[in-house]
Design a protein around this motif. Sequence first.
Motif, short mmCIF file in Angstrom:
data_model
loop_
_atom_site.label_atom_id
_atom_site.label_comp_id
_atom_site.label_asym_id
_atom_site.label_seq_id
_atom_site.Cartn_x
_atom_site.Cartn_y
_atom_site.Cartn_z
N LEU A 43 -16.18 4.51 -14.79
CA LEU A 43 -15.44 3.50 -14.03
C LEU A 43 -15.76 3.65 -12.54
CD1 LEU A 43 -13.09 1.30 -14.49
CD2 LEU A 43 -11.66 3.02 -13.44
N MET A 44 -16.34 2.62 -11.94
CA MET A 44 -16.64 2.67 -10.52
C MET A 44 -15.35 2.47 -9.74
SD MET A 44 -19.21 0.38 -8.19
CE MET A 44 -20.65 1.08 -8.94
N LEU A 45 -14.92 3.51 -9.04
CA LEU A 45 -13.67 3.47 -8.30
C LEU A 45 -13.93 3.83 -6.85
CD1 LEU A 45 -10.54 3.19 -8.52
CD2 LEU A 45 -10.48 5.67 -8.78
N HIS A 46 -13.63 2.89 -5.96
CA HIS A 46 -13.73 3.12 -4.52
C HIS A 46 -12.36 3.56 -4.04
CE1 HIS A 46 -17.57 1.03 -4.71
NE2 HIS A 46 -16.95 0.08 -5.40
N ASP A 47 -12.32 4.62 -3.29
CA ASP A 47 -11.03 5.16 -2.85
C ASP A 47 -10.98 5.23 -1.33
OD1 ASP A 47 -8.64 6.44 -2.46
OD2 ASP A 47 -9.09 8.15 -3.75
N PHE A 48 -10.22 4.32 -0.74
CA PHE A 48 -10.02 4.28 0.71
C PHE A 48 -8.61 4.71 1.09
CE2 PHE A 48 -12.93 0.74 -0.43
CZ PHE A 48 -14.09 1.22 0.18
N THR A 49 -7.90 5.30 0.14
CA THR A 49 -6.48 5.58 0.36
C THR A 49 -6.22 6.57 1.49
OG1 THR A 49 -6.49 7.21 -1.44
CG2 THR A 49 -5.76 4.96 -1.97
N ASP A 50 -7.21 7.38 1.85
CA ASP A 50 -7.01 8.27 3.00
C ASP A 50 -6.82 7.47 4.28
OD1 ASP A 50 -7.14 10.57 1.49
OD2 ASP A 50 -9.24 11.01 1.97
N ASN A 51 -7.28 6.22 4.28
CA ASN A 51 -7.15 5.35 5.46
C ASN A 51 -5.89 4.49 5.43
OD1 ASN A 51 -9.71 6.21 6.45
ND2 ASN A 51 -10.68 4.82 5.01
N LEU A 52 -5.11 4.60 4.36
CA LEU A 52 -3.89 3.80 4.24
C LEU A 52 -2.71 4.63 4.75
CD1 LEU A 52 -4.39 2.26 0.66
CD2 LEU A 52 -5.08 1.32 2.89
N ASN A 53 -2.19 4.25 5.90
CA ASN A 53 -1.09 5.01 6.50
C ASN A 53 0.26 4.33 6.33
OD1 ASN A 53 -2.76 7.14 7.61
ND2 ASN A 53 -3.58 5.52 8.92
N ASP A 54 0.26 3.04 6.04
CA ASP A 54 1.51 2.30 5.87
C ASP A 54 1.23 1.03 5.08
OD1 ASP A 54 0.29 0.53 7.71
OD2 ASP A 54 1.38 1.39 9.41
N PHE A 55 2.28 0.24 4.86
CA PHE A 55 2.10 -0.98 4.06
C PHE A 55 1.24 -2.02 4.77
CE2 PHE A 55 5.83 0.42 1.50
CZ PHE A 55 5.18 0.40 0.28
N ALA A 56 1.17 -1.98 6.08
CA ALA A 56 0.28 -2.91 6.78
C ALA A 56 -1.18 -2.61 6.41
CB ALA A 56 0.48 -2.82 8.29
N ASP A 57 -1.53 -1.33 6.34
CA ASP A 57 -2.88 -0.95 5.93
C ASP A 57 -3.14 -1.35 4.48
OD1 ASP A 57 -3.27 0.23 8.44
OD2 ASP A 57 -2.82 2.25 7.72
N THR A 58 -2.16 -1.12 3.63
CA THR A 58 -2.29 -1.49 2.22
C THR A 58 -2.45 -3.00 2.09
OG1 THR A 58 -0.97 0.42 1.57
CG2 THR A 58 -1.20 -1.34 -0.06
N ALA A 59 -1.66 -3.75 2.83
CA ALA A 59 -1.75 -5.21 2.80
C ALA A 59 -3.13 -5.68 3.26
CB ALA A 59 -0.65 -5.83 3.67
N ALA A 60 -3.67 -5.05 4.28
CA ALA A 60 -5.00 -5.43 4.77
C ALA A 60 -6.06 -5.20 3.71
CB ALA A 60 -5.33 -4.65 6.04
N LEU A 61 -5.96 -4.10 2.99
CA LEU A 61 -6.91 -3.83 1.92
C LEU A 61 -6.74 -4.82 0.77
CD1 LEU A 61 -9.17 -2.14 0.70
CD2 LEU A 61 -7.45 -0.46 -0.02
#
Length: 149
Positions: A43-61
């Motif tokens: 399964l190709m899984l890209h993980d950018f979660t280290d860059n997610l600091n709050d829900f604004a970051d999550t929403a942008a992704l």
Amino acid sequence: MADDRRRSIAPDLFAELAGIPGVSFVSLQKSAPGQAITAPSGLMLHDFTDNLNDFADTAALIANLDLTISVDTAVVHVAGALGRPVWLLNRFNGCWRWLLDRNDCPWYPTLRQFRQSRPGAWGSVVAEIAQALELARDPLESATMSAAE
């Protein structure tokens, strides 16, 4: 929390999705510091979660994804509130807000539910997701399927 156990899905169940051509996955699951999310084999899984600091970051992704697929978590609400396509893997006895006997949601018009047929039966839900992803990959086939239903 008891609800977390009922809505948690073993990552290896998602291995079925690995064989769908043209589909890759982005992790929105934050893990404890120092722990990485382990994707099922193939399964190709890209993980950018280290860059997610709050829900604004999550929403942008989420705003940059074609589709969000999640269990009953805050991520579903963020995707729904943004009006982004979101598929909810819902447990058999899900939260009241998802209502019963329907696969849509009056609060989030872009949400589609895939519900367990019995408690703990995530395999059939993932199989339904796989089938829906196959159809979503081919818009002409998907349109033909919808017209025939």
